[in-house]
Write a protein that holds these residues in place. Structure first.
Motif, PDB file in Angstrom:
ATOM      1  N   GLY A   1       0.936  -1.263   0.014  1.00 44.03           N
ATOM      2  CA  GLY A   1       0.108   0.051  -0.002  1.00 44.03           C
ATOM      3  C   GLY A   1       0.803   1.216  -0.118  1.00 44.03           C
ATOM      4  N   GLY A   2       2.049   1.183   0.260  1.00 40.75           N
ATOM      5  CA  GLY A   2       2.830   2.346   0.169  1.00 40.75           C
ATOM      6  C   GLY A   2       3.700   2.352  -1.209  1.00 40.75           C
ATOM      7  N   LYS A   3       3.818   3.909  -1.554  1.00 41.49           N
ATOM      8  CA  LYS A   3       4.560   4.053  -2.917  1.00 41.49           C
ATOM      9  C   LYS A   3       6.070   4.000  -2.609  1.00 41.49           C
ATOM     10  CE  LYS A   3       4.707   7.419  -6.607  1.00 41.49           C
ATOM     11  NZ  LYS A   3       4.001   8.594  -7.246  1.00 41.49           N
ATOM     12  N   VAL A   4       6.506   3.334  -3.474  1.00 46.19           N
ATOM     13  CA  VAL A   4       8.140   3.298  -3.547  1.00 46.19           C
ATOM     14  C   VAL A   4       8.675   4.005  -4.946  1.00 46.19           C
ATOM     15  CG1 VAL A   4      10.144   1.749  -3.208  1.00 46.19           C
ATOM     16  CG2 VAL A   4       8.032   1.190  -2.112  1.00 46.19           C
ATOM     17  N   GLN A   5       9.387   4.980  -4.857  1.00 43.72           N
ATOM     18  CA  GLN A   5       9.934   5.420  -6.115  1.00 43.72           C
ATOM     19  C   GLN A   5      11.394   4.967  -6.239  1.00 43.72           C
ATOM     20  OE1 GLN A   5       9.171   9.586  -5.293  1.00 43.72           O
ATOM     21  NE2 GLN A   5       7.901   9.553  -6.697  1.00 43.72           N
ATOM     22  N   VAL A   6      11.674   4.273  -7.217  1.00 43.60           N
ATOM     23  CA  VAL A   6      12.817   3.901  -7.586  1.00 43.60           C
ATOM     24  C   VAL A   6      13.770   4.463  -8.556  1.00 43.60           C
ATOM     25  CG1 VAL A   6      14.277   1.665  -8.426  1.00 43.60           C
ATOM     26  CG2 VAL A   6      12.168   1.508  -6.925  1.00 43.60           C
TER      27      VAL A   6
ATOM     28  N   VAL B   1      22.295   2.488 -15.180  1.00 45.16           N
ATOM     29  CA  VAL B   1      22.496   1.330 -15.719  1.00 45.16           C
ATOM     30  C   VAL B   1      23.887   1.494 -16.121  1.00 45.16           C
ATOM     31  CG1 VAL B   1      22.203  -0.395 -17.714  1.00 45.16           C
ATOM     32  CG2 VAL B   1      20.273   0.883 -16.154  1.00 45.16           C
ATOM     33  N   LYS B   2      25.034   0.622 -15.836  1.00 41.85           N
ATOM     34  CA  LYS B   2      26.320   0.556 -16.444  1.00 41.85           C
ATOM     35  C   LYS B   2      26.679  -0.817 -16.680  1.00 41.85           C
ATOM     36  CE  LYS B   2      30.866   2.275 -15.929  1.00 41.85           C
ATOM     37  NZ  LYS B   2      31.867   2.516 -15.150  1.00 41.85           N
ATOM     38  N   ASP B   3      26.835  -0.965 -18.232  1.00 43.51           N
ATOM     39  CA  ASP B   3      27.242  -2.375 -18.727  1.00 43.51           C
ATOM     40  C   ASP B   3      25.830  -3.212 -18.200  1.00 43.51           C
ATOM     41  OD1 ASP B   3      29.227  -1.268 -20.017  1.00 43.51           O
ATOM     42  OD2 ASP B   3      30.547  -1.417 -18.158  1.00 43.51           O
ATOM     43  N   ASP B   4      26.518  -4.271 -17.500  1.00 45.58           N
ATOM     44  CA  ASP B   4      25.405  -5.136 -16.976  1.00 45.58           C
ATOM     45  C   ASP B   4      24.942  -5.003 -15.511  1.00 45.58           C
ATOM     46  OD1 ASP B   4      28.030  -6.149 -15.947  1.00 45.58           O
ATOM     47  OD2 ASP B   4      27.404  -8.339 -16.443  1.00 45.58           O
ATOM     48  N   LEU B   5      25.297  -3.902 -14.969  1.00 47.37           N
ATOM     49  CA  LEU B   5      25.068  -3.605 -13.629  1.00 47.37           C
ATOM     50  C   LEU B   5      24.222  -2.425 -13.582  1.00 47.37           C
ATOM     51  CD1 LEU B   5      28.874  -3.646 -11.991  1.00 47.37           C
ATOM     52  CD2 LEU B   5      27.045  -5.375 -12.102  1.00 47.37           C
ATOM     53  N   ILE B   6      23.294  -2.673 -12.228  1.00 49.08           N
ATOM     54  CA  ILE B   6      22.323  -1.500 -11.972  1.00 49.08           C
ATOM     55  C   ILE B   6      22.566  -0.878 -10.678  1.00 49.08           C
ATOM     56  CG2 ILE B   6      20.546  -1.950 -13.593  1.00 49.08           C
ATOM     57  CD1 ILE B   6      19.024  -3.378 -11.258  1.00 49.08           C
ATOM     58  N   GLN B   7      22.470   0.211 -10.174  1.00 51.23           N
ATOM     59  CA  GLN B   7      22.542   0.958  -8.916  1.00 51.23           C
ATOM     60  C   GLN B   7      21.814   1.934  -8.689  1.00 51.23           C
ATOM     61  OE1 GLN B   7      26.931   1.533  -8.130  1.00 51.23           O
ATOM     62  NE2 GLN B   7      26.545   2.186  -5.958  1.00 51.23           N
ATOM     63  N   GLY B   8      21.292   2.132  -7.458  1.00 48.97           N
ATOM     64  CA  GLY B   8      20.640   3.209  -7.457  1.00 48.97           C
ATOM     65  C   GLY B   8      19.584   3.218  -5.915  1.00 48.97           C
ATOM     66  N   THR B   9      18.528   3.617  -5.712  1.00 52.54           N
ATOM     67  CA  THR B   9      17.939   3.876  -4.619  1.00 52.54           C
ATOM     68  C   THR B   9      16.374   3.564  -4.838  1.00 52.54           C
ATOM     69  OG1 THR B   9      17.846   6.340  -4.996  1.00 52.54           O
ATOM     70  CG2 THR B   9      19.519   5.635  -3.566  1.00 52.54           C
ATOM     71  N   ALA B  10      15.916   3.298  -3.675  1.00 54.72           N
ATOM     72  CA  ALA B  10      14.276   2.879  -3.614  1.00 54.72           C
ATOM     73  C   ALA B  10      13.948   3.825  -2.378  1.00 54.72           C
ATOM     74  CB  ALA B  10      14.167   1.477  -3.111  1.00 54.72           C
ATOM     75  N   ASP B  11      13.207   4.995  -2.674  1.00 55.26           N
ATOM     76  CA  ASP B  11      12.653   5.627  -1.556  1.00 55.26           C
ATOM     77  C   ASP B  11      11.169   5.308  -1.153  1.00 55.26           C
ATOM     78  OD1 ASP B  11      15.110   7.431  -1.532  1.00 55.26           O
ATOM     79  OD2 ASP B  11      14.315   8.193  -3.447  1.00 55.26           O
ATOM     80  N   SER B  12      10.979   5.293   0.052  1.00 54.84           N
ATOM     81  CA  SER B  12       9.508   5.232   0.589  1.00 54.84           C
ATOM     82  C   SER B  12       9.372   6.087   1.993  1.00 54.84           C
ATOM     83  CB  SER B  12       9.506   3.697   0.997  1.00 54.84           C
ATOM     84  OG  SER B  12      10.114   3.566   1.888  1.00 54.84           O
ATOM     85  N   THR B  13       8.243   5.797   2.372  1.00 55.31           N
ATOM     86  CA  THR B  13       8.150   6.654   3.567  1.00 55.31           C
ATOM     87  C   THR B  13       8.658   6.033   4.777  1.00 55.31           C
ATOM     88  OG1 THR B  13       6.064   5.010   4.139  1.00 55.31           O
ATOM     89  CG2 THR B  13       5.548   6.991   2.962  1.00 55.31           C
ATOM     90  N   GLU B  14       9.385   4.985   4.539  1.00 56.47           N
ATOM     91  CA  GLU B  14      10.258   4.258   5.646  1.00 56.47           C
ATOM     92  C   GLU B  14      11.725   4.646   5.300  1.00 56.47           C
ATOM     93  OE1 GLU B  14       9.061   2.049   8.103  1.00 56.47           O
ATOM     94  OE2 GLU B  14       6.918   2.379   7.109  1.00 56.47           O
ATOM     95  N   GLY B  15      11.861   5.460   4.265  1.00 57.44           N
ATOM     96  CA  GLY B  15      13.403   5.951   4.206  1.00 57.44           C
ATOM     97  C   GLY B  15      14.018   5.733   2.778  1.00 57.44           C
ATOM     98  N   SER B  16      15.256   5.796   2.648  1.00 57.76           N
ATOM     99  CA  SER B  16      15.655   5.688   1.436  1.00 57.76           C
ATOM    100  C   SER B  16      16.819   4.429   1.456  1.00 57.76           C
ATOM    101  CB  SER B  16      16.632   6.976   0.909  1.00 57.76           C
ATOM    102  OG  SER B  16      17.264   6.927  -0.418  1.00 57.76           O
ATOM    103  N   PHE B  17      16.561   3.389   0.547  1.00 61.01           N
ATOM    104  CA  PHE B  17      17.469   2.263   0.739  1.00 61.01           C
ATOM    105  C   PHE B  17      18.387   2.131  -0.762  1.00 61.01           C
ATOM    106  CE2 PHE B  17      13.524   2.047   2.789  1.00 61.01           C
ATOM    107  CZ  PHE B  17      14.155   1.640   4.086  1.00 61.01           C
ATOM    108  N   SER B  18      19.625   1.590  -0.484  1.00 64.44           N
ATOM    109  CA  SER B  18      20.384   1.498  -1.651  1.00 64.44           C
ATOM    110  C   SER B  18      20.112   0.017  -2.341  1.00 64.44           C
ATOM    111  CB  SER B  18      21.922   1.354  -0.981  1.00 64.44           C
ATOM    112  OG  SER B  18      22.746   0.964  -2.064  1.00 64.44           O
ATOM    113  N   LEU B  19      20.117   0.163  -3.682  1.00 64.47           N
ATOM    114  CA  LEU B  19      19.752  -1.062  -4.336  1.00 64.47           C
ATOM    115  C   LEU B  19      20.712  -1.317  -5.516  1.00 64.47           C
ATOM    116  CD1 LEU B  19      16.392  -1.765  -6.044  1.00 64.47           C
ATOM    117  CD2 LEU B  19      18.229  -1.708  -7.459  1.00 64.47           C
ATOM    118  N   LYS B  20      21.170  -2.393  -5.641  1.00 63.84           N
ATOM    119  CA  LYS B  20      21.980  -3.051  -6.876  1.00 63.84           C
ATOM    120  C   LYS B  20      21.777  -4.074  -7.393  1.00 63.84           C
ATOM    121  CE  LYS B  20      25.591  -4.715  -3.464  1.00 63.84           C
ATOM    122  NZ  LYS B  20      26.707  -4.508  -2.763  1.00 63.84           N
TER     123      LYS B  20
END
Length: 139
Positions: A107-112, A116-135
Motif C-alpha cells: 500500500g505504500g509508494k516506492v520510487q525507484v 545502468v552501467k554495462d550489466d550492472l544497476i545501482q540506485g535507490t528506492a525511496d519510501s515513507t520508511e526511508g531511502s534504501f540502496s539497491l544494486k
C-alpha cells in the motif's frame, strides 16, 4: 519471352556492377550499413532485460528480487518480482542509462531510481520508511 531474358540479363549486369563498386568502397555501402559492434554495444548498455537485485537495510522478504524491463513500441514497462508477488510499475521513465519508476508495496509508494552501467544497476528506492540502496546484475 525474349524481352524478359534481356531484362533479366540487364538486371544481373547492374547488380554485379554495383557489387564491384561496393568492394572498392565498402564505407559507402547502400545494401547494408549494419555494424555488429555498435549493435552489441546498444544491447549491452540497454536497460531492457532481466535484472536480479538486492536492497540493503530492509526486511528479509524484500531484500532481493527480480526486475524485468521491456519495451513495447516506444513505451517501457517494468515488472518487479519480490516476496512471491509480481508487481507492475507505474510512471516508468527511461533516459539513456537512467531508469525511474514507482511501485506500490504493501500500500505504500516506492520510487525507484536506477543507473545502468554495462550489466550492472545501482540506485535507490525511496519510501515513507526511508531511502534504501539497491544494486543488481543483468541475468
Amino acid at each position: 519471352m525474349r524481352n524478359f531474358a534481356k531484362l533479366f540479363y540487364a538486371c544481373i549486369f547492374f547488380v554485379s556492377g554495383s557489387m564491384s563498386l561496393l568492394a572498392e568502397n565498402p564505407t559507402n555501402s547502400t545494401f547494408c550499413s549494419f555494424n555488429p559492434t555498435t549493435a552489441l554495444e546498444k544491447v549491452y548498455k540497454s536497460p531492457i532485460g532481466t535484472w536480479e537485485y538486492t536492497v540493503e537495510d530492509v526486511p528479509y522478504e524484500y531484500s532481493a528480487g527480480v526486475l524485468i524491463i521491456t519495451k513495447e513500441k516506444e513505451e517501457y514497462k517494468v515488472v518487479v518480482k519480490v516476496n512471491y508477488n509480481t508487481l507492475t510499475a507505474s510512471e516508468v521513465k527511461v533516459n539513456e542509462n537512467t531508469v525511474n519508476f514507482s511501485v506500490y508495496i504493501e500500500g505504500g509508494k516506492v520510487q525507484v531510481s536506477l543507473q545502468v552501467k554495462d550489466d550492472l544497476i545501482q540506485g535507490t528506492a525511496d519510501s515513507t520508511e526511508g531511502s534504501f540502496s539497491l544494486k543488481g546484475k543483468k541475468k
